[in-house]
Design a protein around this motif. Structure first.
Motif, mmCIF file in Angstrom:
data_model
loop_
_atom_site.group_PDB
_atom_site.id
_atom_site.type_symbol
_atom_site.label_atom_id
_atom_site.label_comp_id
_atom_site.label_asym_id
_atom_site.label_seq_id
_atom_site.Cartn_x
_atom_site.Cartn_y
_atom_site.Cartn_z
ATOM 1 N N GLN A 142 0.831 -1.189 0.000
ATOM 2 C CA GLN A 142 0.000 0.000 0.000
ATOM 3 C C GLN A 142 0.867 1.240 0.000
ATOM 4 O O GLN A 142 1.835 1.331 0.766
ATOM 5 C CB GLN A 142 -0.931 0.017 1.217
ATOM 6 N N THR B 254 -0.532 7.199 -0.633
ATOM 7 C CA THR B 254 -1.750 7.841 -1.130
ATOM 8 C C THR B 254 -2.988 6.959 -0.959
ATOM 9 O O THR B 254 -4.083 7.366 -1.336
ATOM 10 C CB THR B 254 -1.587 8.202 -2.612
ATOM 11 N N VAL C 113 -3.306 3.779 -2.283
ATOM 12 C CA VAL C 113 -3.457 2.817 -3.368
ATOM 13 C C VAL C 113 -2.880 1.474 -2.933
ATOM 14 O O VAL C 113 -1.734 1.391 -2.484
ATOM 15 C CB VAL C 113 -2.751 3.294 -4.647
ATOM 16 N N ALA D 206 -5.278 -3.454 -8.462
ATOM 17 C CA ALA D 206 -5.072 -2.181 -7.768
ATOM 18 C C ALA D 206 -6.397 -1.736 -7.163
ATOM 19 O O ALA D 206 -7.460 -1.934 -7.767
ATOM 20 C CB ALA D 206 -4.543 -1.118 -8.722
ATOM 21 N N GLN D 207 -6.317 -1.141 -5.981
ATOM 22 C CA GLN D 207 -7.511 -0.637 -5.311
ATOM 23 C C GLN D 207 -7.217 0.733 -4.721
ATOM 24 O O GLN D 207 -6.174 0.943 -4.107
ATOM 25 C CB GLN D 207 -7.953 -1.596 -4.201
ATOM 26 N N TYR D 208 -8.173 1.635 -4.931
ATOM 27 C CA TYR D 208 -8.015 2.992 -4.395
ATOM 28 C C TYR D 208 -9.289 3.376 -3.645
ATOM 29 O O TYR D 208 -10.393 3.235 -4.178
ATOM 30 C CB TYR D 208 -7.756 4.002 -5.512
ATOM 31 N N LYS D 209 -9.130 3.825 -2.409
ATOM 32 C CA LYS D 209 -10.250 4.243 -1.579
ATOM 33 C C LYS D 209 -10.202 5.753 -1.368
ATOM 34 O O LYS D 209 -9.157 6.304 -1.030
ATOM 35 C CB LYS D 209 -10.215 3.535 -0.219
ATOM 36 N N TYR D 210 -11.354 6.360 -1.573
ATOM 37 C CA TYR D 210 -11.474 7.797 -1.320
ATOM 38 C C TYR D 210 -12.829 8.067 -0.696
ATOM 39 O O TYR D 210 -13.864 7.871 -1.336
ATOM 40 C CB TYR D 210 -11.312 8.596 -2.611
#
Length: 276
Positions: free
Chosen positions: A34, A37, A39, A58-62
């Motif tokens: 991780q 940022t 990701v 890939a995983q992105y949390k916002y």
């Protein structure tokens, strides 16, 4: 989200996890990391028989949104966008797979303390419409699901079931395959700490007069080690040992063989998942 009866797809899931989750018959290695940022990157390599495959995810949390992207060795790209609580007590999931341009799908879930509703539709010229609903409480719930094919104006699937959940056990009965199959499961916690559990599941196919009874168990040896075992009436025996090497990094060893065909070689699986 509201702690209601949950989704129909959750009926019998706890029992199914003990009987199927983490059981493998191949070699699998995965590593994830991780960034600062937020990701998360993960790479998986798997070998089964003489064939090898792999993927990069890939995983992105916002805030309340999650974006997942997965690319495999056959150049398939899968993307999923999940947004929760917009509006409140809902979850929206949009997914697609390239180069299969007709594989797009949008799903909307609504949760209430006494029920839930899920609607999903394919993003193509002849979409299939999936509908499911549950009603009840976290202890007792009734649910059903159906798939309607717009192009032919017919239902291709409809299932119904009931689930009973108590602190020390969980049971469910589902009538599936347009009424042609019955699946019943029962999970019982062996102690108040939930370190051990015993499971029984029976499936009945009315059109072929076939039945399968599977029993299994799971026991937490220590906070880092879990063992599982299962056996069905066809003589298939499986066992699993999973050890947490460090937080979120697991080593899993599996074995299975046919007790009614002892001349056959047993199958073994090994999985190593590392998260630095």
């Amino acid at each position: 989200m509201s702690k209601g009866p949950g989704l129909f797809s959750d009926f019998g899931r706890k029992a199914k996890d003990i009987l199927t989750k983490d059981y493998i018959s191949e070699q699998k290695f995965s590593i994830s990391t991780q960034s600062d940022t937020g990701v998360v990157l993960a790479s998986t390599v798997m070998k089964k028989g003489g064939l090898s495959s792999g993927d990069v995810a890939a995983q992105y949390k916002y805030k309340n949104a999650i974006v997942d992207v997965n690319i495999d060795t056959e150049s398939n790209i899968s993307t999923t966008l999940t947004v929760t609580d917009v509006p409140a007590s809902t979850k929206t999931i949009v997914s697609c797979k390239l180069p299969e341009y007709n594989s797009g799908k949008i799903e909307f879930q609504y949760f209430h303390e006494h029920g839930s509703v899920t609607t999903a539709v394919g993003l193509n010229k002849s979409p299939a419409l999936d509908l499911s609903a549950t009603i009840g409480t976290p202890s007792v719930a009734f649910g059903s699901e159906a798939t309607y094919l717009v192009s032919s104006g017919s239902f291709t699937k409809y299932n119904a079931g009931v689930r009973l959940t108590k602190p020390n056990f969980c049971a469910s009965v589902i009538l599936a395959d347009k009424g042609d199959a019955l699946r019943a499961s029962y999970l019982h916690h062996l102690d108040h700490l939930n370190r051990g559990a015993a499971v029984g599941e029976i499936t009945r196919k009315f059109s072929t007069n076939d039945s399968t009874l599977t029993v299994g168990c799971s026991y937490t040896v220590d906070p880092r080690t879990v063992v599982k075992a299962k056996l069905n009436n066809h003589g298939n025996l499986g066992a699993l040992l999973q050890h947490e090497l460090k937080p979120k990094s697991f080593l899993t060893i599996c074995g299975s063989f046919d007790t009614k065909a002892m001349e056959k070689s047993p199958k073994f699986g090994l999985a190593l998942s590392l998260k630095p």
